[in-house]
Design an enzyme around this catalytic site. Structure first.
Site, short mmCIF file in Angstrom:
data_model
loop_
_atom_site.label_atom_id
_atom_site.label_comp_id
_atom_site.label_asym_id
_atom_site.label_seq_id
_atom_site.Cartn_x
_atom_site.Cartn_y
_atom_site.Cartn_z
N ASP A 1 74.36 39.22 102.93
CA ASP A 1 74.11 40.10 101.78
C ASP A 1 72.67 40.58 101.79
O ASP A 1 71.81 40.00 102.46
CB ASP A 1 74.36 39.33 100.47
N ASP B 1 69.43 40.72 99.49
CA ASP B 1 68.98 40.00 98.31
C ASP B 1 68.75 40.97 97.14
O ASP B 1 68.67 42.19 97.33
CB ASP B 1 67.71 39.21 98.63
#
Length: 271
Positions: A211, A213
């Site tokens: 992902d 952040d």
């Protein structure tokens, strides 16, 4: 207790997706001065090597990052004969250059944890180890070469900042981390790396970006669902890479890691 026949040369500390990747596996109960490891250690054959696997969070994922028995896990691996440790993990990216699915092999670490015991040497003597370069150079080069051969171009270098968790960062924290030049963020890479160094083990991270952040992109922010989804999509690839790395790790350790404790009078006897 472990027995001499229950030995291994390479250790893997990982999560879901790695429980069944060993052939002719057996479970071994290991007692340590720091309590039991996250779960019984699984030992088996892989790529012609004896490999020991410990599930970092426990098989039922019962240990959050700040409660993982890090000292017991590393001590148990060393007591089984392990001297080289591979540590695959999911991480977030602090830069738009490293999107989900990126494989990164950092060369630096920053500790932003608060409440974790991070040494074996907290009594009896002051032991100061060198930690300027936290990861095994030979292990890193093996991972990088294996990934390139497999067609998964790795990110060579960067700084992994380890936060306490179990919550994810605020946007302000995330932007501050990125402003320091740090590139990856996770919750489990410390104190694993420093404890491995204190036991004179080789420790090598394999970081799968799951992902961006919170401060990198606008939107909902990091969610567990997204982390699990991306990790699940890449677990077969990561498991294959770990197998390739195990096959390629040098049989003889000529890196600095084995010499970490040379000349030191330790307050405890290592397994």
């Amino acid at each position: 207790m472990s027995t001499p026949s229950s030995s291994a040369e390479v250790g893997v500390i990982g999560g879901s997706g790695f429980y069944s990747f060993l052939d002719d596996a057996e479970e071994v109960i290991v007692d340590t001065p720091y309590g039991p490891p996250s779960d019984p250690i699984t030992i088996g054959e892989l790529a012609g090597r004896r490999v020991a696997f410990v599930p970092r969070h426990g098989r039922d994922h019962r240990f959050p990052p700040h409660r993982i028995p890090y000292r017991a896990n590393l001590w148990a691996l060393r007591s089984l004969g392990v001297r080289q440790v591979l540590a695959p993990s999911a991480v977030g990216s602090l830069t738009p250059d490293h999107g989900p699915g990126t494989l990164a092999v950092p060369d630096q670490l920053t500790d932003r944890t608060r409440n974790r015991t991070q040494t074996y040497y907290d009594d009896g003597a002051a032991i100061h180890i060198s930690f300027s370069d936290p990861y095994c150079p030979a292990g890193r080069q093996t991972v990088l070469a294996s990934a390139r051969t497999a067609g998964w171009p790795p990110v060579d270098g960067g700084t992994l900042v380890v936060i306490e968790g179990p919550r994810f960062s605020t946007r302000a924290e995330s932007k501050w981390f990125a402003a320091q030049g740090w590139t990856l963020i996770g919750m489990t890479g410390h104190p694993e790396a420093v404890l491995a160094r204190e036991l004179a083990l080789c420790y090598t991270p394999l970081c799968l970006v799951t992902d961006f952040d919170a401060g990198v992109e606008e939107g909902e922010g990091v969610t567990m669902e997204e982390v699990y989804r991306v990790f699940g999509e890449n677990i077969d690839r990561l498991r294959t890479l770990v197998t390739d790395v195990i096959a390629s790790l040098p049989a003889e350790r000529t890196c600095p890691c084995p010499r970490t404790l040379d000349g030191m009078k330790l307050p405890l006897e290592l397994p």
